[in-house]
Design a protein around this motif. Structure first.
Motif, PDB file in Angstrom:
ATOM      1  N   TYR A 295      61.368 -38.926  26.954  1.00 33.00           N
ATOM      2  CA  TYR A 295      62.017 -39.556  28.114  1.00 33.00           C
ATOM      3  C   TYR A 295      61.030 -39.811  29.253  1.00 33.00           C
ATOM      4  O   TYR A 295      61.313 -39.564  30.425  1.00 33.00           O
ATOM      5  CB  TYR A 295      63.188 -38.697  28.599  1.00 33.00           C
ATOM      6  N   ASP A 296      59.820 -40.259  28.891  1.00 28.78           N
ATOM      7  CA  ASP A 296      58.767 -40.589  29.871  1.00 28.78           C
ATOM      8  C   ASP A 296      58.372 -39.383  30.722  1.00 28.78           C
ATOM      9  O   ASP A 296      57.998 -39.534  31.900  1.00 28.78           O
ATOM     10  CB  ASP A 296      59.214 -41.741  30.780  1.00 28.78           C
ATOM     11  N   GLY A 297      58.444 -38.189  30.137  1.00 30.76           N
ATOM     12  CA  GLY A 297      58.037 -36.990  30.876  1.00 30.76           C
ATOM     13  C   GLY A 297      59.049 -36.527  31.908  1.00 30.76           C
ATOM     14  O   GLY A 297      58.716 -35.769  32.825  1.00 30.76           O
ATOM     15  N   GLU A 337      48.774 -33.454  17.689  1.00 30.75           N
ATOM     16  CA  GLU A 337      47.636 -33.847  18.525  1.00 30.75           C
ATOM     17  C   GLU A 337      48.045 -34.945  19.502  1.00 30.75           C
ATOM     18  O   GLU A 337      47.701 -34.903  20.696  1.00 30.75           O
ATOM     19  CB  GLU A 337      46.487 -34.321  17.650  1.00 30.75           C
ATOM     20  N   ASP A 338      48.792 -35.917  19.037  1.00 29.13           N
ATOM     21  CA  ASP A 338      49.268 -36.993  19.914  1.00 29.13           C
ATOM     22  C   ASP A 338      50.203 -36.438  20.987  1.00 29.13           C
ATOM     23  O   ASP A 338      50.166 -36.885  22.142  1.00 29.13           O
ATOM     24  CB  ASP A 338      49.995 -38.061  19.085  1.00 29.13           C
ATOM     25  N   GLU A 339      51.029 -35.490  20.586  1.00 24.49           N
ATOM     26  CA  GLU A 339      51.963 -34.884  21.540  1.00 24.49           C
ATOM     27  C   GLU A 339      51.220 -34.166  22.660  1.00 24.49           C
ATOM     28  O   GLU A 339      51.589 -34.269  23.827  1.00 24.49           O
ATOM     29  CB  GLU A 339      52.876 -33.910  20.796  1.00 24.49           C
ATOM     30  N   GLN A 340      50.146 -33.456  22.292  1.00 24.01           N
ATOM     31  CA  GLN A 340      49.384 -32.760  23.331  1.00 24.01           C
ATOM     32  C   GLN A 340      48.664 -33.738  24.245  1.00 24.01           C
ATOM     33  O   GLN A 340      48.597 -33.534  25.462  1.00 24.01           O
ATOM     34  CB  GLN A 340      48.393 -31.776  22.731  1.00 24.01           C
ATOM     35  N   LYS A 341      48.151 -34.811  23.683  1.00 27.11           N
ATOM     36  CA  LYS A 341      47.480 -35.817  24.521  1.00 27.11           C
ATOM     37  C   LYS A 341      48.460 -36.412  25.533  1.00 27.11           C
ATOM     38  O   LYS A 341      48.110 -36.612  26.712  1.00 27.11           O
ATOM     39  CB  LYS A 341      46.886 -36.930  23.647  1.00 27.11           C
ATOM     40  N   TYR A 342      49.674 -36.701  25.079  1.00 23.51           N
ATOM     41  CA  TYR A 342      50.665 -37.265  25.999  1.00 23.51           C
ATOM     42  C   TYR A 342      51.058 -36.242  27.064  1.00 23.51           C
ATOM     43  O   TYR A 342      51.229 -36.587  28.236  1.00 23.51           O
ATOM     44  CB  TYR A 342      51.900 -37.724  25.225  1.00 23.51           C
ATOM     45  N   LEU A 343      51.198 -34.980  26.643  1.00 21.62           N
ATOM     46  CA  LEU A 343      51.520 -33.916  27.590  1.00 21.62           C
ATOM     47  C   LEU A 343      50.448 -33.805  28.668  1.00 21.62           C
ATOM     48  O   LEU A 343      50.748 -33.698  29.868  1.00 21.62           O
ATOM     49  CB  LEU A 343      51.658 -32.593  26.831  1.00 21.62           C
ATOM     50  N   GLU A 344      49.204 -33.847  28.262  1.00 27.75           N
ATOM     51  CA  GLU A 344      48.093 -33.768  29.213  1.00 27.75           C
ATOM     52  C   GLU A 344      48.108 -34.959  30.169  1.00 27.75           C
ATOM     53  O   GLU A 344      47.815 -34.822  31.363  1.00 27.75           O
ATOM     54  CB  GLU A 344      46.760 -33.724  28.463  1.00 27.75           C
ATOM     55  N   ASP A 345      48.483 -36.115  29.642  1.00 28.63           N
ATOM     56  CA  ASP A 345      48.518 -37.312  30.478  1.00 28.63           C
ATOM     57  C   ASP A 345      49.624 -37.227  31.529  1.00 28.63           C
ATOM     58  O   ASP A 345      49.422 -37.599  32.688  1.00 28.63           O
ATOM     59  CB  ASP A 345      48.715 -38.545  29.598  1.00 28.63           C
ATOM     60  N   VAL A 346      50.823 -36.746  31.128  1.00 28.43           N
ATOM     61  CA  VAL A 346      51.912 -36.587  32.096  1.00 28.43           C
ATOM     62  C   VAL A 346      51.514 -35.598  33.175  1.00 28.43           C
ATOM     63  O   VAL A 346      51.744 -35.828  34.370  1.00 28.43           O
ATOM     64  CB  VAL A 346      53.211 -36.131  31.386  1.00 28.43           C
ATOM     65  N   ALA A 347      50.893 -34.482  32.772  1.00 27.89           N
ATOM     66  CA  ALA A 347      50.452 -33.484  33.751  1.00 27.89           C
ATOM     67  C   ALA A 347      49.442 -34.090  34.723  1.00 27.89           C
ATOM     68  O   ALA A 347      49.484 -33.815  35.937  1.00 27.89           O
ATOM     69  CB  ALA A 347      49.855 -32.286  33.032  1.00 27.89           C
ATOM     70  N   ARG A 348      48.534 -34.919  34.210  1.00 26.23           N
ATOM     71  CA  ARG A 348      47.542 -35.558  35.082  1.00 26.23           C
ATOM     72  C   ARG A 348      48.222 -36.479  36.086  1.00 26.23           C
ATOM     73  O   ARG A 348      47.854 -36.516  37.263  1.00 26.23           O
ATOM     74  CB  ARG A 348      46.550 -36.344  34.209  1.00 26.23           C
ATOM     75  N   ARG A 349      49.242 -37.227  35.633  1.00 22.85           N
ATOM     76  CA  ARG A 349      49.936 -38.143  36.528  1.00 22.85           C
ATOM     77  C   ARG A 349      50.808 -37.396  37.544  1.00 22.85           C
ATOM     78  O   ARG A 349      51.157 -37.961  38.590  1.00 22.85           O
ATOM     79  CB  ARG A 349      50.782 -39.129  35.718  1.00 22.85           C
ATOM     80  N   GLN A 375      47.487 -41.211  46.938  1.00 26.45           N
ATOM     81  CA  GLN A 375      46.483 -42.258  46.824  1.00 26.45           C
ATOM     82  C   GLN A 375      46.302 -42.694  45.373  1.00 26.45           C
ATOM     83  O   GLN A 375      46.177 -43.886  45.064  1.00 26.45           O
ATOM     84  CB  GLN A 375      45.153 -41.751  47.403  1.00 26.45           C
ATOM     85  N   LYS A 376      46.309 -41.715  44.451  1.00 27.12           N
ATOM     86  CA  LYS A 376      46.139 -42.044  43.021  1.00 27.12           C
ATOM     87  C   LYS A 376      47.334 -42.829  42.490  1.00 27.12           C
ATOM     88  O   LYS A 376      47.180 -43.750  41.680  1.00 27.12           O
ATOM     89  CB  LYS A 376      45.972 -40.761  42.220  1.00 27.12           C
ATOM     90  N   LEU A 377      48.519 -42.468  42.934  1.00 27.93           N
ATOM     91  CA  LEU A 377      49.720 -43.107  42.409  1.00 27.93           C
ATOM     92  C   LEU A 377      49.783 -44.592  42.751  1.00 27.93           C
ATOM     93  O   LEU A 377      50.467 -45.360  42.076  1.00 27.93           O
ATOM     94  CB  LEU A 377      50.964 -42.391  42.926  1.00 27.93           C
ATOM     95  N   LYS A 378      49.090 -44.985  43.800  1.00 27.67           N
ATOM     96  CA  LYS A 378      49.081 -46.398  44.175  1.00 27.67           C
ATOM     97  C   LYS A 378      48.382 -47.253  43.115  1.00 27.67           C
ATOM     98  O   LYS A 378      48.672 -48.443  42.982  1.00 27.67           O
ATOM     99  CB  LYS A 378      48.400 -46.572  45.529  1.00 27.67           C
ATOM    100  N   THR A 379      47.457 -46.629  42.375  1.00 24.43           N
ATOM    101  CA  THR A 379      46.702 -47.385  41.366  1.00 24.43           C
ATOM    102  C   THR A 379      47.318 -47.266  39.979  1.00 24.43           C
ATOM    103  O   THR A 379      46.910 -47.998  39.065  1.00 24.43           O
ATOM    104  CB  THR A 379      45.246 -46.890  41.317  1.00 24.43           C
ATOM    105  N   TRP A 380      48.266 -46.342  39.790  1.00 25.13           N
ATOM    106  CA  TRP A 380      48.905 -46.162  38.486  1.00 25.13           C
ATOM    107  C   TRP A 380      50.231 -46.904  38.436  1.00 25.13           C
ATOM    108  O   TRP A 380      50.928 -47.053  39.422  1.00 25.13           O
ATOM    109  CB  TRP A 380      49.160 -44.679  38.208  1.00 25.13           C
ATOM    110  N   LYS A 381      50.557 -47.378  37.253  1.00 26.46           N
ATOM    111  CA  LYS A 381      51.828 -48.084  37.091  1.00 26.46           C
ATOM    112  C   LYS A 381      53.020 -47.123  37.171  1.00 26.46           C
ATOM    113  O   LYS A 381      54.093 -47.478  37.647  1.00 26.46           O
ATOM    114  CB  LYS A 381      51.836 -48.831  35.756  1.00 26.46           C
ATOM    115  N   ALA A 382      52.846 -45.928  36.633  1.00 35.19           N
ATOM    116  CA  ALA A 382      53.947 -44.956  36.609  1.00 35.19           C
ATOM    117  C   ALA A 382      53.346 -43.558  36.493  1.00 35.19           C
ATOM    118  O   ALA A 382      52.241 -43.379  35.976  1.00 35.19           O
ATOM    119  CB  ALA A 382      54.886 -45.243  35.433  1.00 35.19           C
ATOM    120  N   PRO A 383      54.031 -42.560  36.995  1.00 36.16           N
ATOM    121  CA  PRO A 383      55.315 -42.646  37.713  1.00 36.16           C
ATOM    122  C   PRO A 383      55.085 -42.911  39.197  1.00 36.16           C
ATOM    123  O   PRO A 383      53.953 -42.862  39.674  1.00 36.16           O
ATOM    124  CB  PRO A 383      55.910 -41.249  37.482  1.00 36.16           C
ATOM    125  N   LYS A 384      56.160 -43.168  39.895  1.00 37.02           N
ATOM    126  CA  LYS A 384      56.093 -43.385  41.328  1.00 37.02           C
ATOM    127  C   LYS A 384      56.693 -42.182  42.052  1.00 37.02           C
ATOM    128  O   LYS A 384      57.380 -41.363  41.453  1.00 37.02           O
ATOM    129  CB  LYS A 384      56.870 -44.649  41.708  1.00 37.02           C
TER     130      LYS A 384
END
Length: 616
Positions: A295-297, A337-349, A375-384
């Motif tokens: 559900y998009d994190g 492995e893909d699941e962990q990569k996505y988890l790490e990405d959500v945490a970073r965002r 400031q970072k969120l302004k350059t990312w598409k999601a999340p807001k």
């Protein structure tokens, strides 16, 4: 000739001169004046209303059959008020519900789950009965029910007759969640991710996080099992809110509460968790089966909302340590492995910083403010960042796939919302929400006065409820907790308090309660609470019935209190004398032994206290 005078007639006898008549009239007048003192300022309970549902009464029972003298209520003669008895025509007890309602869960009824959408586990959220479905009978205790073990023994043992479920003892036999030994359930401290014992698991976390320094006080354990994780953290003076749904691991929350550990039914689904933003110092999941990458994190964003600035997220189980565990999980390595990569990405965002990953554990830390994150969120598409103007809303508030913004700060080194003192100093220090003026009409001065007032009140309670300070009570609920001062006054005793802030209260003070290092939840008392029957030893209600008198029927609130109160438990209701009189009449019909007392404000103040003993 003069008219002769009529013969002399003796005067009529005056009945008031007879001693017996005078005594009788005096008695009648005194009785009437006493009764009028209670009835002239209030509308008393209408007998016809009490009898409007004949199915809720058992005419074969009379009031005298349950009048056992209380063993734990001790009143000084000058404190007790004697109220007029109920009229004879309503001296009938409410009946017991059928035996199959022994473990009745009104808002998590498994018989109704099929009516609701399965998407995102919505069927396991709260779905409370409609008004015409409200149950008005007394939930019976199971056959063979015994008073729970006294704390701290209850941490390790429970009577099987109180929670007669074998499923966990079979399904989790190799993981040491719980064992059945004769007539006792034994809790050895195991779990899905710590089958050899929770103590070693906690030590692993302690090697990464400062558990003993007072920085971490409140923890949210998602998918708690039987709450062995929260039990172990008590050794570090850390208080854990353990949540789990009613699922195939039936009654895990009931097991936790039977052990004397804080827990409630709850699930990450469609609505936010019933807690304010910035509540917990740490959140934890040990193979809790929550789809964190789904559900998009969304569910990680909800954890972010309730985490305090600088708080920690601890995860063990899939996908962490997948290279070693994928066979035991019966999962495909690439998928993990893909699941962990996505988890790490959500945490970073979410702007979380990964503190450490060590074997089965991974730990992230939330930022103390959102200056860099914004400031970072302004350059990312999601999340807001969420546009919601009330991040503390947590009662039937739908989750959104956005980041809950932290309060603005002037400097990158500042803590959003204000820094907290270490535990235990934070308990009595004025919380940041008070210092910042977030609670209308409350200042540091009034906060301190409230603290002192409840210390005096709790000491008075102890003169009546002698079991309060002797370990007979463990699980306590404050139904209208205010700023949590009732719980704060009990902190040195072997109890814990579920601080409930009504969702429709004038001031939302639950954030203040968490900033003090206490735990609690939102609630609308026109609905049942998310817990099993017989899970609280003491229920405290200050001004609650005055708050709800025009919102819903006080009968339903009292039936709910009966459902969740343990046999041998007690209730303390503080309210206006008019309300107390009405409640006393109903609780008499529930078989409760009640006494009414003056409050510390004295006999001439309308505030009175109803003490109820639920001893059989």
């Amino acid at each position: 000739m003069a008219t002769p005078s009529p013969p002399h007639q003796p005067p009529a006898p005056n009945p008031l001169k007879k001693p017996l008549i005078r005594v009788l009239l005096t008695f009648i007048l005194c009785s009437l004046s006493y009764i009028l003192a209670f009835t002239t300022t209030t509308t008393t309970t209408n007998p016809s209303l009490l009898l409007q549902d004949p199915n809720c009464f058992n005419p074969k029972k009379t009031l005298t059959t349950h009048q056992n003298p209380s063993q734990s209520l001790h009143f000084e003669p000058n404190h007790t008020l004697f109220l007029p008895p109920n009229p004879p025509e309503i001296l009938q007890f409410f009946p017991y519900c059928p035996r199959n309602f022994t473990n009745y869960l009104p808002c998590q009824d498994p018989n109704k789950e099929a009516q609701f959408n399965l998407t995102r586990f919505f069927h396991r959220e709260r779905h409370c009965p409609e008004k015409n479905e409200t149950l008005r009978c007394l939930v019976p205790k199971p056959e063979g029910y015994r008073r729970p073990f006294q704390w701290p023994k209850s941490r390790e043992f429970a009577w099987f007759s109180n929670v007669p479920y074998r499923r966990l003892t079979v399904l989790k036999k190799n993981q040491n969640w719980v064992r059945l030994e004769g007539d006792r359930l034994v809790f050895p401290g195991g779990g899905t991710s710590f089958p050899k014992g929770v103590e070693g698991y906690i030590e692993e976390i302690n090697g990464v996080l400062p558990l003993k320094k007072g920085n971490i006080r409140t923890v949210l354990d998602v998918g708690c099992g039987v709450a062995s994780f929260g039990a172990a953290l008590l050794d570090y003076d850390i208080l854990t809110m353990s949540i789990a749904p009613r699922d195939i691991h039936e009654a895990q929350v009931q097991f936790a509460l039977e052990r004397g550990l804080p827990a409630m039914l709850g699930i990450l689904s469609v609505h936010r968790l019933p807690y304010p933003s910035r509540s917990f110092d740490m959140a934890h999941c040990s193979r809790c089966l929550v789809p964190w990458t789904g559900y998009d994190g969304l569910f990680l964003m909800e954890i972010d909302r309730v985490l305090r600035p600088g708080g920690y997220w601890v995860l063990s189980g899939p996908p962490i340590y997948w290279r070693v565990n994928y066979k035991g999980w019966q999962r495909i390595p690439q998928e993990l492995e893909d699941e962990q990569k996505y988890l790490e990405d959500v945490a970073r965002r979410l702007c979380w910083k990964k503190v450490k990953e060590k074997r089965q554990l991974a730990v992230w830390q939330k930022p103390t403010n959102h200056i860099h994150c914004a400031q970072k969120l302004k350059t990312w598409k999601a999340p807001k960042l969420c546009a919601d103007d009330d991040p503390d809303a947590g009662w039937y508030k739908k989750m959104d796939a956005c980041i809950t913004p932290l309060p603005e700060v002037a400097d990158i080194r500042d803590v959003s919302g204000g820094a907290l003192e270490k535990w235990p100093k934070r308990l009595n220090a004025a919380p940041p929400r008070i210092r910042g003026g977030a609670i209308v009409g409350t200042t540091v001065k009034t906060f301190n006065e409230d603290n002192q007032l409840w210390k005096r009140r709790v000491l008075f309670y102890g003169t009546v409820l002698t079991s309060l300070f002797t370990g007979q009570y463990r699980n306590i609920m404050d139904m209208n907790a205010g700023m949590g001062s009732f719980a704060a006054a009990l902190v040195n005793y072997p109890v814990w308090v579920m601080n409930v802030v009504p969702s429709d209260a004038k001031n939302n003070t639950l954030g203040v309660i968490y900033e003090r290092g206490l735990i609690g939840t939102y609630m609308n008392w026109c609905e049942p609470f998310s817990t099993y029957p017989r899970t609280y030893d003491l229920i405290h209600a200050d001004g609650l019935f005055s708050m709800y008198k025009d919102k819903c029927d006080i009968f339903d609130i009292l039936f709910e209190m009966y459902r969740i109160l343990r046999p041998h438990g007690a209730v303390v209701i503080r309210d206006h004398v008019d309300i107390i009189v009405k409640i006393k009449r109903i609780t008499d019909l529930m078989g409760w032994n009640g006494k009414v007392s003056h409050s510390l404000r004295g006999p001439h103040h309308p505030e009175k206290i109803l003490f109820i003993d639920n001893s059989p």
